[in-house]
Structure formats: structure tokens, C-alpha cells
Enzyme design. Sequence first.
Site, PDB file in Angstrom:
ATOM      1  N   CYS A 158       0.841  -1.199   0.000  1.00 52.68           N
ATOM      2  CA  CYS A 158       0.000   0.000   0.000  1.00 52.68           C
ATOM      3  C   CYS A 158       0.877   1.250   0.000  1.00 52.68           C
ATOM      4  O   CYS A 158       2.070   1.168   0.179  1.00 52.68           O
ATOM      5  CB  CYS A 158      -0.950   0.114   1.190  1.00 52.68           C
ATOM      6  SG  CYS A 158      -1.896  -1.358   1.558  1.00 52.68           S
ATOM      7  N   ARG A 212       2.236   0.783  -5.884  1.00 51.63           N
ATOM      8  CA  ARG A 212       2.377   0.020  -4.639  1.00 51.63           C
ATOM      9  C   ARG A 212       1.134  -0.784  -4.299  1.00 51.63           C
ATOM     10  O   ARG A 212       1.151  -1.629  -3.405  1.00 51.63           O
ATOM     11  CB  ARG A 212       2.669   0.971  -3.479  1.00 51.63           C
ATOM     12  CG  ARG A 212       3.956   1.740  -3.625  1.00 51.63           C
ATOM     13  CD  ARG A 212       4.125   2.682  -2.469  1.00 51.63           C
ATOM     14  NE  ARG A 212       4.420   1.966  -1.255  1.00 51.63           N
ATOM     15  CZ  ARG A 212       5.633   1.714  -0.791  1.00 51.63           C
ATOM     16  NH1 ARG A 212       6.666   2.152  -1.449  1.00 51.63           N
ATOM     17  NH2 ARG A 212       5.813   1.041   0.312  1.00 51.63           N
ATOM     18  N   ASN A 261      -0.205   1.319   6.527  1.00 55.07           N
ATOM     19  CA  ASN A 261       0.398   0.210   5.779  1.00 55.07           C
ATOM     20  C   ASN A 261       0.902  -0.772   6.815  1.00 55.07           C
ATOM     21  O   ASN A 261       1.600  -0.357   7.739  1.00 55.07           O
ATOM     22  CB  ASN A 261       1.630   0.662   4.989  1.00 55.07           C
ATOM     23  CG  ASN A 261       1.277   1.583   3.864  1.00 55.07           C
ATOM     24  OD1 ASN A 261       0.112   1.768   3.559  1.00 55.07           O
ATOM     25  ND2 ASN A 261       2.288   2.166   3.260  1.00 55.07           N
ATOM     26  N   GLY A 262       0.616  -2.014   6.647  1.00 53.05           N
ATOM     27  CA  GLY A 262       1.130  -3.001   7.591  1.00 53.05           C
ATOM     28  C   GLY A 262       0.026  -3.921   8.053  1.00 53.05           C
ATOM     29  O   GLY A 262      -1.046  -3.987   7.431  1.00 53.05           O
ATOM     30  N   GLU A 314      13.831 -15.524 -16.128  1.00 55.04           N
ATOM     31  CA  GLU A 314      13.326 -14.152 -16.157  1.00 55.04           C
ATOM     32  C   GLU A 314      12.341 -13.951 -17.317  1.00 55.04           C
ATOM     33  O   GLU A 314      11.305 -13.306 -17.164  1.00 55.04           O
ATOM     34  CB  GLU A 314      14.517 -13.179 -16.241  1.00 55.04           C
ATOM     35  CG  GLU A 314      14.154 -11.715 -16.346  1.00 55.04           C
ATOM     36  CD  GLU A 314      13.306 -11.193 -15.209  1.00 55.04           C
ATOM     37  OE1 GLU A 314      13.105 -11.901 -14.216  1.00 55.04           O
ATOM     38  OE2 GLU A 314      12.799 -10.063 -15.341  1.00 55.04           O
ATOM     39  N   HIS A 334      14.030 -34.634 -19.134  1.00 51.68           N
ATOM     40  CA  HIS A 334      13.734 -35.250 -17.839  1.00 51.68           C
ATOM     41  C   HIS A 334      12.285 -35.025 -17.412  1.00 51.68           C
ATOM     42  O   HIS A 334      11.982 -35.073 -16.214  1.00 51.68           O
ATOM     43  CB  HIS A 334      14.699 -34.738 -16.778  1.00 51.68           C
ATOM     44  CG  HIS A 334      16.125 -35.087 -17.076  1.00 51.68           C
ATOM     45  ND1 HIS A 334      16.600 -36.380 -17.024  1.00 51.68           N
ATOM     46  CD2 HIS A 334      17.161 -34.314 -17.484  1.00 51.68           C
ATOM     47  CE1 HIS A 334      17.888 -36.388 -17.358  1.00 51.68           C
ATOM     48  NE2 HIS A 334      18.243 -35.147 -17.652  1.00 51.68           N
TER      49      HIS A 334
END
Length: 629
Positions: free
Chosen positions: A17, A42, A114-115, A502, A525
Amino acid sequence: MGLELTGRARYLPLFMCGIVAYIGKKEAQPLLLDGLRRLEYRGYDSSGLAILNGSLHVSKKVGRISNLEECLSGAPLSGTIGISHTRWATHGEPNDTNAHPHLDNRKKLALVHNGVVENYQALKRKLVAAGHTFESETDTEILAHLVGSMYDSLPASTPHRLETALKLALKQVQGTYGVAVVHADEPDVLVGARRGSPLVLGIGQDEHFLASDVSAIVAHTQKVVYLKDFDLITLTGNSFTIKSITDKPSEFQISEVDYRTEDAELGSFPHFMLKEIFEQPTSIQNAVRGRLNAEEASAVLGGLNMSPQELREVERIVITACGTALHAGIVGEHIIESLAHIPVEIDFASEFRYRNCPMDRRTLVIVVSQSGETADTLGALREARRRGYRVLGICNNVGSTIARETDGGVYMHAGPEIGVAATKSFTSQVTIFALLGLLLGRMRFLSFTQGSEFIKGLEALPDQITKLLKQADKIRAIADKYKSVKSMLYFGRNVQYGVAMEGALKMKEISYIHAEGYPAAELKHGVIAMIDHHTPSIFIVPNDSLRNKNISTMQEVKARKGPIIAIATEGDEDVAAIADDTIFVPAAHECLLPILAVVPLQLFSYYTAVLLNRDVDKPRNLAKSVTVE
Ligand code: M6R
């Protein structure tokens, strides 16, 4: 890097956030909305703001920040103090009610957070018993009520009443927070605190800002203070104080941010991801600038904070990171082993901290993180330091928690990376591993001539990438051909294995097409069962020591009618003859080839996602900075 080692807390899970808060003389709403737009990467499932103007005025909306803007466009909120938030849902689904800010029981206090409040259920029970009622499913609303009830319990004459209320409330909280709070009875004060979630103070002329990262505020001020865990901050328009929740004295340092707002704007590009792909000639130049020593055919990395003797004594390296940064680390492992002959181990940061990785005092730990805030990487860093190891960081975000807590390191100087899909940070990280490999190699087995050749290779990269980018239209056409497939396989060997990983990550995160990366010889494999004429294989097959073996693997795919896209060295017609589509990259030193080979894969995933109408810069379920364990 390693500037501050204070404020180190036990690692706790963090959440994403973004917060922006303002106090000053200007209208707060436009400043908050502008800051939120810059922080939208975010988290982007809902947003909201609260403006204080006699009483509290709150607006919250599910969805993108544009929804909130639209909602406010007809009825703007006036006032010169306010807090705002963009959310990535944890407790409670994304909706208007669960969006921040949250209010206390008397609707006089507003708080953004936030948290995660880990003991929210116990706190809620106490508050409910005291007559509080709640509207949302969030832990944040409980925090707002807790601070509000602390405030109400303090005599009106209490000095710094809101700050004291916040401090008393946070002493009861288990978990993590970056918070900003305003109260209708304190019209000239804004308070905040952090533990485990970044918060930065912006110091302006008769105004102050509080934000989750500098990008939200640099348009207004470049003077900042990166708050540390347990800092408690009180702001008015023309003053600020920073204390500690722990009652210990808190020290701080005012820094000047080197950040140009135009770097975080789209310009003529349709997406940040494309802009950042095209910025790579410059970002690589910035990673290399001032770090090459032609006279000694070596690299200069002063930020490592290690003497030549200490560097010579390194006997083992552990690289740990997440996502794209981990893939850069996989490439880095090969580069360092190949140039310096130092054994390197790579580990997911999320695994490293929970396993008993045997290390001795000659082991060097390297953490890699664009944001410098990734919770898993931070956890690994703290665990390694707790065990007494020297930890270096490769970070982009100056002043970030990881950058501050490492013993030394190298900044990427890539400029802001806004697109959720990491692109230029990968090539900068690999470039820094190349510099590190050169430095360590020249202290061991790499000759002067080999070092000089390597330097020439590094210096050639920006022009080589510029040339590569000219193939964008061709890559778009290839993306168009394969955009409807359900699954893709990426193959690369040795130093190219990290590139295969990536490439596959880029494809799945922005196009939502299933994709996996493998060392090419693993095909036989098990993976070979996936091959059919609907499943393209992307082979990274430059003219390196394993080219011929890669060609054999390609033949195995062809024999089973699997389409092949090859990333090959310019002029390699043998590879082109086997592949259905070939993208050529310039010839380069084997250790530098990943920096070139990844660029077409970035463009391939970008165009696939665009052609599928995906939200390229903000793919579903993701956030740029993963501050959750
Ligand atoms: O900020 P970091 O480099 O620590 O981030 C690590 C990963 O979360 C990040 O690379 C993620 O995998 C990207 N979305 C990949 O494009």
C-alpha cells in the site's frame, strides 16, 4: 548503503500500500491525489483521502485512483491538511468500506495504515466490550479506534495529545505499521509513525509531507528524512519533531533526494514498462559510470566498504533475493564463479531465512532488491546479519530499508522503475554482478588482458542494446503470432538459465500465459511431455560454449513439432534454420550476453500482453513492492 544500522527490529511481515499526507498552506486534495497517482504502483485496488477543515471530510473508492478522482471532481474537498492511501488488500476484500482512511468511534480521527496489526482480534474484543462498533473488515479500523480511544482518555490539557495517543496505542500493537493520523480537535497537527513499513518525511517551505516513498513528494521538495523503525513524527506546517515510540532518543538525518520527477513520467511512451525497457542503454551506462579502472583492468566499487584484503579473503558467496532480482542473482552466480572462481550459492530470500544455511566467517552474503523494501529479502538480510555475516546490497532505491541495513553495497542508479514488471532493474543488477565479478576476478585469476577485454564488453553494452531495441516491430509481430497459446517454455543453460527464468516470469506476470524457465537439458527429464505444436519453446542460444548442445535440444523439440523462437547471435544461420522465428543479439562476452538476451524477451512479453489487452503496468494481483512475507 550501510549508512545507518540503528532501528533494526526483529523481522516482521510487512504489507504493501501507499501513504501520502500533507500539512501546509496549500489545498491538500490535489497534492494528495498527485502523490497517490505516483504511488499507485504500490497497490491499486482502492484509495481514499481525508481532509481536515473544521471537521473531517472523507472520500474513498474501490478501484483505481482515477475512480477516486472522478468521485471528487464534482465535489472537491477543501482544506490544507490531509492524509491519503492507495490499498493492496490484505484484511478484507477491496471495496469502498474497507478502503482507507478509517475513522475512530467518534468519527473525529482519521488514520491511514500500511502493515498488519497482528493482535487485531484481541484489541477488537476489548474495544467492542467498551462499546465500539466497526464498519469494515480491516485491522486498520481497529487501530483508528484504538488511537481515538487513547486520545479521548487523555486530559485535554495533555501536551502533544495526538502524538501521545498514537504512541500509547502503538505500544499495544503487535505487527507492522506505517501510519498517518489527523484529528478534528487538532486542526494544525499531523502525526505518523513507522515500524517495518517505510515512511519518509518531506520538508518544504511552510509545509510538510509524509509518504511511503519519495516519488510521491519529490515534485514539491527534495529535502527528506527517511524515518526509522519506531520513529514517531509530529508535523505542523512549519515544524517537525521526531521522537521514538520506545522512549529512547531518536536521531535523524536530512538528505537531499537525487530524483527527477520526469523520470517517473511516461513521456511519449504508452506504458512505463516499455519506457523502462527503452531506458536500458542509459541505466546500464549509469550502473557502470565511474566504476571502471582501465589502468588496472578492474572495477572500482567503493560502496562495498571492504578493504582489498577483506575482498581477497572471501571464500564463499551467498546471493539471496526474490523474483527478478533472484534471476539476476542466478546470472550473477555464474558470472562470479566464472570470473573469480569463488563458489556462489543462490537462494530464495524467503527460504534462506528459514533454513540453516551453513556459513563461515569468510562467507559474504549479497542481497539484491530494486525497491530495497521487499519483506522476504529484508528478512534474509536481517537473519544473515543476526548470525554475524557481512551483508552487501545491490539496490536501486536510495535510502531504502535494505540499502540502510546492509554493511555496504552498490547502488544501481537505474532511476525510478514504475512498471510492476521489473526490466531495467534486471539488466542493471546483472551489470553490477559483472563489475563485482571483474573486481573479484582481477584479485584472483583474471589476467590484465582478460580484464581489459571485459571492460570493453561492458562499455559496448549501451550501444548494443540501442541496436537491439530497433527490432521492436519484428518482436511485436512474433508476439502477435503466438499470443493465443496457453503455455510457453523458456530454455537457457549456464549463465543463460537465469535469463530463461526471467523471460518466463515476465511472460506470466503481465500476459497471464503460463510460462516456465528451465536449464535446456532438463527438457528430456520430464518437460518434453509438454511439447506439442501449440506450445512454443523459447531458446536462448547465443554463440557460447554450450551452443551446440542447445542446438541438439532444439532438434528434440522440433522432432516433436514444437514451435521454436530462438534468441541467437547475429549471423548464426544454423540456429535460424531450425527455429521458426529468430531474434538476433550482438556477439558479446559470455558473462555479458544475458544483459542482451533478456531485452527481446522483455519486449516479447510486453507486446504479448499489449495484444491481449492486459493492464501491462499494473497486472492483476500484483504490486511493485512486495512488503508482505
Ligand atoms: O524490489 P525487489 O527487487 O526486491 O522485488 C523483487 C520481486 O518482487 C520483483 O522482482 C518481482 O518479481 C517483479 N514483479 C518481477 O517483474
